[in-house]
Design a protein around this motif. Structure first.
Motif, short mmCIF file in Angstrom:
data_model
loop_
_atom_site.label_atom_id
_atom_site.label_comp_id
_atom_site.label_asym_id
_atom_site.label_seq_id
_atom_site.Cartn_x
_atom_site.Cartn_y
_atom_site.Cartn_z
N ALA A 94 75.93 41.11 50.89
CA ALA A 94 74.42 39.77 50.98
C ALA A 94 73.57 40.22 49.95
N GLU A 95 73.00 39.17 49.43
CA GLU A 95 71.95 39.28 48.47
C GLU A 95 70.46 38.28 49.08
N GLY A 96 69.25 39.14 49.31
CA GLY A 96 68.16 38.33 49.35
C GLY A 96 67.26 38.28 48.12
N SER A 97 66.69 37.37 48.22
CA SER A 97 65.29 37.08 47.04
C SER A 97 64.22 36.76 47.65
N MET A 98 63.13 37.56 47.36
CA MET A 98 61.75 37.52 47.87
C MET A 98 60.70 37.28 46.71
N LYS A 99 59.88 36.53 46.93
CA LYS A 99 58.88 36.03 45.90
C LYS A 99 57.65 36.80 46.45
N LEU A 100 56.99 37.59 45.49
CA LEU A 100 55.79 38.09 45.82
C LEU A 100 54.52 37.25 45.43
N ASN A 101 53.57 37.05 45.95
CA ASN A 101 52.27 36.50 45.77
C ASN A 101 51.35 37.07 44.96
N ALA A 102 50.18 36.42 44.61
CA ALA A 102 49.10 37.25 43.95
C ALA A 102 48.20 38.01 44.89
N ASP A 103 48.22 37.47 46.16
CA ASP A 103 47.25 38.35 47.07
C ASP A 103 48.10 39.35 47.66
N GLY A 104 49.38 39.72 47.18
CA GLY A 104 50.10 40.83 47.78
C GLY A 104 51.28 40.53 48.99
N SER A 105 51.12 39.42 49.43
CA SER A 105 51.86 38.92 50.31
C SER A 105 53.36 38.32 49.80
N GLY A 106 54.28 37.99 50.54
CA GLY A 106 55.35 37.61 50.07
C GLY A 106 56.47 36.98 51.07
N GLN A 107 57.44 36.19 50.68
CA GLN A 107 58.43 35.72 51.47
C GLN A 107 59.68 35.66 50.86
N PHE A 108 60.71 35.62 51.87
CA PHE A 108 62.06 35.49 51.10
C PHE A 108 62.23 33.95 50.73
N THR A 109 62.93 33.79 49.79
CA THR A 109 63.09 32.33 49.04
C THR A 109 64.43 31.97 49.69
N GLU A 110 65.51 32.97 49.74
CA GLU A 110 67.06 32.79 49.94
C GLU A 110 67.63 33.82 50.24
N VAL A 111 68.73 33.68 51.23
CA VAL A 111 69.58 34.78 51.27
C VAL A 111 71.00 34.15 51.17
N VAL A 112 71.91 35.05 50.14
CA VAL A 112 73.37 34.24 50.03
C VAL A 112 74.13 35.60 50.48
N LEU A 113 74.91 34.80 51.52
CA LEU A 113 76.17 36.01 51.86
C LEU A 113 77.32 35.83 50.92
N HIS A 114 78.00 36.91 50.72
CA HIS A 114 79.37 36.83 49.85
C HIS A 114 80.50 37.62 50.57
N PRO A 115 80.74 36.89 51.69
CA PRO A 115 81.85 37.52 52.55
C PRO A 115 83.10 37.44 51.96
N PHE A 147 64.03 30.07 55.46
CA PHE A 147 64.37 30.08 54.32
C PHE A 147 65.75 29.89 54.29
N PRO A 148 66.50 29.13 53.13
CA PRO A 148 67.87 28.86 53.23
C PRO A 148 68.80 30.13 53.23
N VAL A 149 69.81 30.09 53.99
CA VAL A 149 70.66 31.20 54.12
C VAL A 149 72.09 30.41 53.57
N ARG A 150 72.51 30.74 52.53
CA ARG A 150 73.81 30.16 52.01
C ARG A 150 75.01 31.11 52.12
N CYS A 151 76.16 30.81 52.17
CA CYS A 151 77.40 31.17 52.44
C CYS A 151 78.24 30.96 51.32
N ASP A 152 78.70 31.99 50.33
CA ASP A 152 79.71 31.76 49.17
C ASP A 152 80.79 32.93 49.42
N PRO A 153 81.84 32.25 50.34
CA PRO A 153 82.84 33.34 50.74
C PRO A 153 84.00 33.36 49.56
N SER A 154 84.86 34.46 49.62
CA SER A 154 85.94 34.41 48.62
C SER A 154 87.05 34.99 49.62
#
Length: 154
Positions: A94-115, A147-154
């Protein structure tokens, strides 16, 4: 507490006092341990190296991605057992993407599962996408994040 309500308790203990506490930003370690009642092994935690953390320890962001992956997997395995689809192997990177903000805070923008799932009878593979979709709908953790959680299985 209502019978359909569950409560979870975790204890986080900071272990990074290097002698002067938080006297300076660069004077203390980010190391900590995460424990839960009844568990025999604590999880070693820290922040990421970019925030003066220890790369050899788990960081909260990795643990969040792992929680989403684990929750999905457990629901998926349950649904496969119910549908008599015999799973013989399951691995998710699984992979998560996080965006950092100018004030030092941040938040996840997406997690993609690759089962990557291996099943005993490959002719039943056509039911797997629907089982992944249903597992995602049922996952307690995925239903709890903003935030969105997507699943991209194989």
């Amino acid at each position: 507490m209502a019978p359909d309500t569950h409560r979870y308790v975790a204890t986080v203990t900071w272990t990074g006092n290097r002698g002067s506490g938080t006297a300076r930003y660069d004077a203390y370690g980010r190391e900590h341990e995460i424990e839960a009642d009844g568990k025999s092994v604590p999880i070693p935690g820290s922040s990421i190296p970019q925030f003066r953390g220890n790369a050899e320890r788990y960081n909260p962001e990795e643990l969040l991605v792992a929680a989403l992956s684990s929750c999905h997997m457990l629901w998926f395995l349950h649904l496969c057992a119910t549908e008599r689809v015999i799973v013989t192997g399951y691995r998710d990177r699984a992979e998560g993407s996080m965006k950092l903000n100018a004030d030092g805070s941040g938040q996840f923008t997406e997690v993609v599962l690759h089962p990557h799932v291996t099943i005993e009878d490959p002719q039943r593979a056509h039911v797997l996408p629907a089982l992944h979709e249903r597992a995602h709908e049922l996952c307690f953790i995925a239903r709890s994040v903003s935030f969105p959680v997507r699943c991209d299985p194989s």
